[in-house]
Write a protein that holds these residues in place. Sequence first.
Motif, PDB file in Angstrom:
ATOM      1  N   MET A  37     -29.085  20.512  24.433  1.00 54.35           N
ATOM      2  CA  MET A  37     -27.872  20.285  23.633  1.00 54.35           C
ATOM      3  C   MET A  37     -26.960  19.272  24.314  1.00 54.35           C
ATOM      4  O   MET A  37     -26.410  18.386  23.650  1.00 54.35           O
ATOM      5  CB  MET A  37     -27.154  21.605  23.356  1.00 54.35           C
ATOM      6  N   CYS A  38     -26.783  19.362  25.628  1.00 51.51           N
ATOM      7  CA  CYS A  38     -25.974  18.374  26.348  1.00 51.51           C
ATOM      8  C   CYS A  38     -26.618  16.998  26.266  1.00 51.51           C
ATOM      9  O   CYS A  38     -25.945  15.992  26.061  1.00 51.51           O
ATOM     10  CB  CYS A  38     -25.766  18.780  27.808  1.00 51.51           C
ATOM     11  N   ARG A  39     -27.935  16.948  26.438  1.00 56.51           N
ATOM     12  CA  ARG A  39     -28.624  15.658  26.365  1.00 56.51           C
ATOM     13  C   ARG A  39     -28.413  15.010  25.009  1.00 56.51           C
ATOM     14  O   ARG A  39     -28.093  13.828  24.904  1.00 56.51           O
ATOM     15  CB  ARG A  39     -30.121  15.826  26.654  1.00 56.51           C
ATOM     16  N   LYS A  40     -28.583  15.789  23.947  1.00 60.33           N
ATOM     17  CA  LYS A  40     -28.416  15.239  22.595  1.00 60.33           C
ATOM     18  C   LYS A  40     -26.966  14.856  22.315  1.00 60.33           C
ATOM     19  O   LYS A  40     -26.691  13.820  21.727  1.00 60.33           O
ATOM     20  CB  LYS A  40     -28.912  16.226  21.548  1.00 60.33           C
ATOM     21  N   PHE A  41     -26.029  15.690  22.735  1.00 61.29           N
ATOM     22  CA  PHE A  41     -24.623  15.427  22.447  1.00 61.29           C
ATOM     23  C   PHE A  41     -24.115  14.187  23.185  1.00 61.29           C
ATOM     24  O   PHE A  41     -23.312  13.426  22.664  1.00 61.29           O
ATOM     25  CB  PHE A  41     -23.767  16.646  22.808  1.00 61.29           C
ATOM     26  N   HIS A  42     -24.601  13.964  24.404  1.00 61.92           N
ATOM     27  CA  HIS A  42     -24.157  12.824  25.198  1.00 61.92           C
ATOM     28  C   HIS A  42     -25.082  11.611  25.058  1.00 61.92           C
ATOM     29  O   HIS A  42     -24.724  10.522  25.507  1.00 61.92           O
ATOM     30  CB  HIS A  42     -24.054  13.219  26.681  1.00 61.92           C
ATOM     31  N   GLY A  43     -26.266  11.823  24.483  1.00 61.35           N
ATOM     32  CA  GLY A  43     -27.211  10.715  24.353  1.00 61.35           C
ATOM     33  C   GLY A  43     -27.676  10.190  25.694  1.00 61.35           C
ATOM     34  O   GLY A  43     -27.867   8.992  25.880  1.00 61.35           O
ATOM     35  N   ALA A  44     -27.854  11.110  26.641  1.00 61.61           N
ATOM     36  CA  ALA A  44     -28.198  10.719  28.011  1.00 61.61           C
ATOM     37  C   ALA A  44     -29.114  11.771  28.634  1.00 61.61           C
ATOM     38  O   ALA A  44     -29.338  12.839  28.055  1.00 61.61           O
ATOM     39  CB  ALA A  44     -26.923  10.582  28.840  1.00 61.61           C
ATOM     40  N   ALA A  45     -29.611  11.498  29.834  1.00 56.78           N
ATOM     41  CA  ALA A  45     -30.514  12.419  30.523  1.00 56.78           C
ATOM     42  C   ALA A  45     -29.824  13.728  30.884  1.00 56.78           C
ATOM     43  O   ALA A  45     -30.471  14.760  31.003  1.00 56.78           O
ATOM     44  CB  ALA A  45     -31.078  11.768  31.779  1.00 56.78           C
ATOM     45  N   PHE A  46     -28.523  13.680  31.075  1.00 62.49           N
ATOM     46  CA  PHE A  46     -27.748  14.888  31.375  1.00 62.49           C
ATOM     47  C   PHE A  46     -26.276  14.602  31.132  1.00 62.49           C
ATOM     48  O   PHE A  46     -25.878  13.446  30.973  1.00 62.49           O
ATOM     49  CB  PHE A  46     -27.971  15.374  32.820  1.00 62.49           C
ATOM     50  N   TRP A 126     -38.633  11.956  30.867  1.00 63.21           N
ATOM     51  CA  TRP A 126     -38.576  10.562  31.297  1.00 63.21           C
ATOM     52  C   TRP A 126     -37.559  10.325  32.417  1.00 63.21           C
ATOM     53  O   TRP A 126     -37.349   9.193  32.842  1.00 63.21           O
ATOM     54  CB  TRP A 126     -38.263   9.642  30.116  1.00 63.21           C
ATOM     55  N   TYR A 127     -36.939  11.405  32.918  1.00 63.53           N
ATOM     56  CA  TYR A 127     -35.961  11.276  33.995  1.00 63.53           C
ATOM     57  C   TYR A 127     -36.367  12.153  35.174  1.00 63.53           C
ATOM     58  O   TYR A 127     -36.678  13.327  35.002  1.00 63.53           O
ATOM     59  CB  TYR A 127     -34.559  11.678  33.521  1.00 63.53           C
TER      60      TYR A 127
END
Length: 144
Positions: A37-46, A126-127
């Motif tokens: 959920m954090c990855r999707k909300f921020h559009g980042a690895a974390f 991928w990270y």
Amino acid sequence: MCETEEKNQYQGACLCGGIQYAVSKIEDRMAHCHCSMCRKFHGAAFATFGEAKKENFQWLCGEELIRVYEGTNGTKRLFCSVCGSSLVFVPSNDSGRFVEFSLGTLDTPIPQRPDAHIFTQYSADWYEITDDLPQFLNGRDGKE
């Protein structure tokens, strides 16, 4: 026009600047969250969040622009309705004592550094985590 508060040494804002906040004291505990959920909300690895006691966090302006997304797990994510910036995370078991805010929205430097990676069982494939911070499969109470 935004309020100004002399005692607050840390300030932050959303991308468009419509929402601004100040923090007088940031707690030491801050983590990189790898949950999906954090990855999707921020559009980042974390996503990286810091904590402040509620009495040490203040909205300076733009509260009317804040929107809330509530996840199926009961967590809430506060974001700007204009630019979409992620501002605050509220856990489902929130006691109301702390505000978990997105460190990426700070405009002033801070002395603290993240101290853990959490929810690593959901990390992006991928990270690769390459630092020496403790890694927790779930929250901090979970297995390292």
